[in-house]
Scaffold this motif. Structure first.
Motif, PDB file in Angstrom:
ATOM      1  N   THR A  55     124.270 -44.344  78.200  1.00  0.00           N
ATOM      2  CA  THR A  55     123.899 -44.943  79.479  1.00  0.00           C
ATOM      3  C   THR A  55     125.125 -45.575  80.125  1.00  0.00           C
ATOM      4  OG1 THR A  55     123.400 -47.084  78.484  1.00  0.00           O
ATOM      5  CG2 THR A  55     121.591 -45.476  78.593  1.00  0.00           C
ATOM      6  N   SER A  96     114.944 -49.706  83.316  1.00  0.00           N
ATOM      7  CA  SER A  96     115.255 -48.807  84.424  1.00  0.00           C
ATOM      8  C   SER A  96     114.119 -47.815  84.604  1.00  0.00           C
ATOM      9  CB  SER A  96     116.552 -48.047  84.133  1.00  0.00           C
ATOM     10  OG  SER A  96     116.694 -46.931  84.995  1.00  0.00           O
ATOM     11  N   SER A 118     120.238 -46.819  89.102  1.00  0.00           N
ATOM     12  CA  SER A 118     120.426 -46.369  87.721  1.00  0.00           C
ATOM     13  C   SER A 118     120.521 -44.859  87.568  1.00  0.00           C
ATOM     14  CB  SER A 118     119.293 -46.893  86.841  1.00  0.00           C
ATOM     15  OG  SER A 118     118.024 -46.465  87.335  1.00  0.00           O
ATOM     16  N   THR A 233     116.307 -47.634  89.681  1.00  0.00           N
ATOM     17  CA  THR A 233     117.064 -48.883  89.633  1.00  0.00           C
ATOM     18  C   THR A 233     116.865 -49.593  88.296  1.00  0.00           C
ATOM     19  OG1 THR A 233     115.212 -49.934  90.817  1.00  0.00           O
ATOM     20  CG2 THR A 233     117.182 -49.411  92.106  1.00  0.00           C
ATOM     21  N   TYR A 234     117.841 -50.456  87.977  1.00  0.00           N
ATOM     22  CA  TYR A 234     117.700 -51.397  86.865  1.00  0.00           C
ATOM     23  C   TYR A 234     117.013 -52.646  87.401  1.00  0.00           C
ATOM     24  CZ  TYR A 234     121.279 -48.642  84.431  1.00  0.00           C
ATOM     25  OH  TYR A 234     121.994 -47.632  83.835  1.00  0.00           O
ATOM     26  N   THR A 255     128.397 -52.634  84.785  1.00  0.00           N
ATOM     27  CA  THR A 255     127.707 -51.334  84.856  1.00  0.00           C
ATOM     28  C   THR A 255     128.079 -50.606  86.141  1.00  0.00           C
ATOM     29  OG1 THR A 255     125.883 -52.271  83.562  1.00  0.00           O
ATOM     30  CG2 THR A 255     125.468 -50.199  84.709  1.00  0.00           C
TER      31      THR A 255
END
Length: 359
Positions: A55, A96, A118, A233-234, A255
């Motif tokens: 990830t 996510s 994400s 999205t996160y 990130t």
């Protein structure tokens, strides 16, 4: 997005997924998780990963982009909706999922906020919906009474399918006759080739290996429907963001920089780094599929969130009578304040350290 096997009629799909009132009730019943810190004072962020892949946040940790946080693996995720529910109910610090699932969770009362894109579809990486060359299926109308294989309900594969059918002119009643069949991604291609399903949603390595074997072609893709777009999205819980803003900010900046690293780094270097990370974490994973990696799949530099990436699914849910108009606004369910490519820390199209990059 991993492996369960269920069947459900499309008409029941959204009712079966993300039981958000229940999620909200569970959340209210949970006590506050005592957030852990390391000996050197870093905030521990529990997360779920994915077997055989790396990830962006795991890459960020390996690149040394985190200064205030330490990741703690809690196993692998089963699906995006399950992942963000785990975050909402304090089993994890973040999760996510597809933005439509995020909207449903928040509309159901879960106090979470999106902080960074994400995943998505870019020029090289996207989700394709495949049929056999000999299937005779050529139009959306040909899918009435047919079966579409997806990885889970209430997420990306379902929403894209339903939106494509709608845009192709099918009525709600006709769309309800297209059956969704939940399959593990590793089994979806075989199910298509053996006639158990009529359309297979494939992405990543499963798409690449299936195309290489021939005999199938795309009927529709997410990229053709919406173009290059961020789809997920996160999310973090609102109370965690308020109480641990430094940790959230560190996670987002690191990130975002890792995603930018993926966007500007040659593919062979990315694959080599991924292989090294997988070997070092010692989970007995196969790195053979990394050769099929093409790109991050995130088209926006640094994964900055845009209103339209959430609003489009709010509008979809309203149109399909799953959400009351005006109940949720995109601007209220996400923030870019921690993202260095949005808050003025770095120029929007700079590299992972703010440096100028070649166009």
């Amino acid at each position: 997005m991993l492996f369960r096997l269920r069947r459900s009629r499309m008409v029941r799909a959204l009712a079966c997924t993300l039981a958000v009132p229940l999620a909200a009730a569970v959340l209210s019943a949970c006590g506050t998780h005592g957030v852990s810190t390391t000996a050197d004072g870093k905030t521990v962020l529990r997360y779920q990963g994915s077997t055989g892949t790396v990830t962006p946040f795991e890459l960020a940790a390996d690149l040394g982009y985190f200064a205030k946080t330490r990741l703690q693996w809690q196993g692998d995720t089963t699906s995006g909706p399950a992942n963000i529910q785990a975050a909402a109910t304090q089993q994890l610090e973040f999760g996510s999922a597809f933005n439509g699932a995020v909207v449903k969770l928040i509309a159901g009362g879960a106090p979470v906020t999106s902080v960074l894109s994400s995943y998505g579809a870019d020029e090289q990486s996207y989700t394709g919906y495949f049929v056999r060359d000999d299937s005779g299926i050529a139009t959306a109308r040909d899918l009435i009474g047919k079966k579409v294989g997806v990885n889970t309900l209430g997420a990306h594969h379902e929403f894209i399918t339903r939106e494509w059918l709608h845009e192709q002119g099918l009525s709600d009643a006709e769309i309800a006759r297209v059956q969704l069949v939940v399959l593990p991604p590793a089994s979806t291609e075989e199910a298509l080739r053996t006639g158990q399903i009529d359309v297979a949603a494939l992405q990543g390595v499963f798409l690449e290996t299936a195309v290489a074997r021939g005999g199938i072609h795309t009927l529709y893709t997410d990229k053709n429907l919406f173009g290059q777009f961020d789809y997920g999205t996160y999310v973090f819980r609102n109370d965690f963001i308020q109480q641990h803003a430094d940790a959230v900010g560190d996670f987002v900046q690191g990130t975002a920089r890792a995603i930018r690293w993926l966007q500007v780094t040659p593919r062979d270097q990315v694959v080599a780094r991924f292989a090294d990370i997988i070997h070092k974490r010692g989970r007995n994973e196969n790195t053979g599929l990394l050769k099929y990696y093409k790109s991050s799949g995130i088209p926006v530099p640094g994964a900055v969130i845009a209103d339209k990436e959430l609003q489009i699914w709010i509008d979809w849910l309203v149109r399909n009578h799953q959400l009351t108009a005006g109940k949720v606004a995109a601007k209220d369910i996400y923030t870019n304040k921690f993202n260095p490519y949005a808050n003025g820390t770095y120029p929007p199209i700079s590299g992972p350290g703010g440096e100028k990059v070649a166009k």
